[in-house]
Enzyme design. Structure first.
Site: not given
Ligand code: THU
Length: 135
Positions: A45, A56, A87, A90
């Protein structure tokens, strides 16, 4: 003899290194390629929120930088009530390198896990073939 280390185990271990000071939600991902190598990634982040990247995406970037492009298995894990699902973005990133049939295992720290094929997670994925007859 100790039990074999699974791809979920690899995702769980790397997850600890996630940089998630804003959401507090650490995610780990692991990808196995056709060569048998495993590439891992974590969410990273940023204070400028949209600049953050998913776990991912990190694993895929490491795979491509290593000269690999054939995904055969994916695992994603986070500390959530239900298994953590990739998500939408991804799913598209995984589908770029994962042919239909590739299993994606989604897990949480409680030990829940569900495995679905990439085409179940992203039906009718947009792909290069769709651009072949366009102008
Ligand atoms: N996040 C991922 O790393 N992968 C996903 O497929 C879902 C979301 C992370 C992004 C963000 O840093 C945190 O989860 C909250 O959304």
């Amino acid at each position: 003899m100790s039990p074999a280390i699974t791809l979920v185990d690899e995702a769980k271990t790397i997850r600890e290194n996630a940089h998630a000071p804003y959401s507090g939600f650490k995610v780990g991902a692991a990808i196995r390629t056709a060569s048998g190598r495993v590439f891992t990634g974590v969410n990273v982040e940023n204070a400028a929120y949209p600049e953050g990247t998913c776990a991912e995406a990190g694993a895929i970037a490491a795979m491509v930088a290593a000269g690999e492009a054939q995904i055969i298995e994916v695992a994603v894990i986070g500390d959530a009530p239900d298994p953590v699902t990739p998500c939408g973005g991804c799913r598209q990133k995984i589908a770029e390198f994962a042919p239909p049939g590739v299993p994606v295992t989604m897990a949480n720290l409680k030990g829940d896990a569900v495995t679905m094929k990439i085409e179940e997670l992203l039906p009718r994925a947009f792909a290069k073939a769709q651009m072949e007859t366009g102008t």
